[in-house]
Design a protein around this motif. Structure first.
Motif, PDB file in Angstrom:
ATOM      1  N   MET A   1     -39.461  -3.383  -8.348  1.00 41.46           N
ATOM      2  CA  MET A   1     -39.117  -3.875  -7.037  1.00 41.46           C
ATOM      3  C   MET A   1     -40.130  -3.357  -6.024  1.00 41.46           C
ATOM      4  SD  MET A   1     -35.576  -3.373  -5.030  1.00 41.46           S
ATOM      5  CE  MET A   1     -35.399  -3.952  -3.407  1.00 41.46           C
ATOM      6  N   TYR A   2     -40.442  -4.177  -5.044  1.00 40.16           N
ATOM      7  CA  TYR A   2     -41.389  -3.803  -4.006  1.00 40.16           C
ATOM      8  C   TYR A   2     -40.681  -3.664  -2.658  1.00 40.16           C
ATOM      9  CZ  TYR A   2     -45.187  -4.983  -7.172  1.00 40.16           C
ATOM     10  OH  TYR A   2     -46.054  -5.016  -8.225  1.00 40.16           O
ATOM     11  N   THR A   3     -41.220  -2.788  -1.835  1.00 42.75           N
ATOM     12  CA  THR A   3     -40.772  -2.681  -0.457  1.00 42.75           C
ATOM     13  C   THR A   3     -41.958  -3.041   0.437  1.00 42.75           C
ATOM     14  OG1 THR A   3     -39.674  -1.286   1.170  1.00 42.75           O
ATOM     15  CG2 THR A   3     -41.327  -0.216  -0.215  1.00 42.75           C
ATOM     16  N   TYR A   4     -41.666  -3.593   1.596  1.00 38.83           N
ATOM     17  CA  TYR A   4     -42.720  -4.068   2.495  1.00 38.83           C
ATOM     18  C   TYR A   4     -42.602  -3.417   3.860  1.00 38.83           C
ATOM     19  CZ  TYR A   4     -43.532  -7.580  -1.028  1.00 38.83           C
ATOM     20  OH  TYR A   4     -43.830  -8.204  -2.215  1.00 38.83           O
ATOM     21  N   GLU A   5     -43.753  -3.183   4.460  1.00 40.90           N
ATOM     22  CA  GLU A   5     -43.821  -2.713   5.843  1.00 40.90           C
ATOM     23  C   GLU A   5     -44.855  -3.542   6.578  1.00 40.90           C
ATOM     24  OE1 GLU A   5     -44.303   1.487   6.427  1.00 40.90           O
ATOM     25  OE2 GLU A   5     -42.434   1.937   5.382  1.00 40.90           O
ATOM     26  N   TYR A   6     -44.675  -3.629   7.887  1.00 42.51           N
ATOM     27  CA  TYR A   6     -45.542  -4.458   8.729  1.00 42.51           C
ATOM     28  C   TYR A   6     -46.084  -3.604   9.869  1.00 42.51           C
ATOM     29  CZ  TYR A   6     -42.594  -7.689   6.220  1.00 42.51           C
ATOM     30  OH  TYR A   6     -41.921  -8.337   5.224  1.00 42.51           O
ATOM     31  N   GLU A   7     -47.328  -3.834  10.205  1.00 41.68           N
ATOM     32  CA  GLU A   7     -47.940  -3.112  11.319  1.00 41.68           C
ATOM     33  C   GLU A   7     -48.624  -4.128  12.228  1.00 41.68           C
ATOM     34  OE1 GLU A   7     -50.556   0.892  12.080  1.00 41.68           O
ATOM     35  OE2 GLU A   7     -49.447   0.632  10.208  1.00 41.68           O
ATOM     36  N   ARG A   8     -48.195  -4.176  13.477  1.00 45.78           N
ATOM     37  CA  ARG A   8     -48.700  -5.169  14.418  1.00 45.78           C
ATOM     38  C   ARG A   8     -50.022  -4.713  15.036  1.00 45.78           C
ATOM     39  NH1 ARG A   8     -44.884  -8.770  17.697  1.00 45.78           N
ATOM     40  NH2 ARG A   8     -44.328  -9.055  15.535  1.00 45.78           N
ATOM     41  N   ILE A   9     -50.973  -5.658  15.105  1.00 45.70           N
ATOM     42  CA  ILE A   9     -52.241  -5.394  15.790  1.00 45.70           C
ATOM     43  C   ILE A   9     -52.481  -6.503  16.802  1.00 45.70           C
ATOM     44  CG2 ILE A   9     -53.274  -4.107  13.878  1.00 45.70           C
ATOM     45  CD1 ILE A   9     -54.936  -6.599  13.249  1.00 45.70           C
ATOM     46  N   HIS A  10     -53.253  -6.194  17.813  1.00 47.88           N
ATOM     47  CA  HIS A  10     -53.581  -7.122  18.886  1.00 47.88           C
ATOM     48  C   HIS A  10     -54.945  -7.746  18.610  1.00 47.88           C
ATOM     49  CE1 HIS A  10     -53.379  -8.750  22.939  1.00 47.88           C
ATOM     50  NE2 HIS A  10     -54.643  -8.415  23.078  1.00 47.88           N
ATOM     51  N   VAL A  11     -55.065  -9.022  18.898  1.00 53.12           N
ATOM     52  CA  VAL A  11     -56.344  -9.721  18.779  1.00 53.12           C
ATOM     53  C   VAL A  11     -56.903  -9.851  20.190  1.00 53.12           C
ATOM     54  CG1 VAL A  11     -57.511 -11.828  18.049  1.00 53.12           C
ATOM     55  CG2 VAL A  11     -55.532 -11.014  16.780  1.00 53.12           C
ATOM     56  N   TYR A  12     -58.074  -9.269  20.411  1.00 47.32           N
ATOM     57  CA  TYR A  12     -58.682  -9.283  21.738  1.00 47.32           C
ATOM     58  C   TYR A  12     -59.427 -10.596  21.939  1.00 47.32           C
ATOM     59  CZ  TYR A  12     -57.517  -4.409  21.481  1.00 47.32           C
ATOM     60  OH  TYR A  12     -56.829  -3.241  21.349  1.00 47.32           O
ATOM     61  N   THR A  13     -59.121 -11.286  23.023  1.00 43.72           N
ATOM     62  CA  THR A  13     -59.762 -12.562  23.328  1.00 43.72           C
ATOM     63  C   THR A  13     -60.569 -12.401  24.604  1.00 43.72           C
ATOM     64  OG1 THR A  13     -57.894 -13.711  22.352  1.00 43.72           O
ATOM     65  CG2 THR A  13     -59.341 -15.009  23.718  1.00 43.72           C
ATOM     66  N   GLY A  14     -61.797 -12.880  24.575  1.00 51.81           N
ATOM     67  CA  GLY A  14     -62.647 -12.774  25.760  1.00 51.81           C
ATOM     68  C   GLY A  14     -63.583 -13.955  25.864  1.00 51.81           C
ATOM     69  N   ARG A  15     -64.330 -13.987  26.937  1.00 56.95           N
ATOM     70  CA  ARG A  15     -65.293 -15.051  27.169  1.00 56.95           C
ATOM     71  C   ARG A  15     -66.673 -14.549  26.765  1.00 56.95           C
ATOM     72  NH1 ARG A  15     -63.047 -19.751  28.027  1.00 56.95           N
ATOM     73  NH2 ARG A  15     -64.654 -20.416  29.442  1.00 56.95           N
TER      74      ARG A  15
END
Length: 67
Positions: A1-15
């Protein structure tokens, strides 16, 4: 059996030159390497927050570990 974890990251948007958009993630390599040392395996990502244009602003990195 597997367990899962999630880690949120931000995507930087620029001109950038010629008025085009540029998106860049920062810190994902460090997160993946740190998780690997803790015994987690990177398995993919899920777009978590998107703009109306479809541009991904935040994503969840997915990690799994066999229990």
């Amino acid at each position: 059996m597997y367990t899962y974890e999630y880690e949120r990251i931000h995507v930087y948007t620029g001109r950038v030159q010629w008025a085009t958009n540029k998106s860049e993630t920062k810190g994902q390599r460090e997160i993946i390497n740190r998780r690997a040392k803790e015994g987690w395996r990177y398995v993919g990502y899920i777009p978590a927050v998107q703009m109306g244009t479809g541009t991904v602003v935040e994503m969840d990195l997915i990690f799994e570990k066999e229990m």
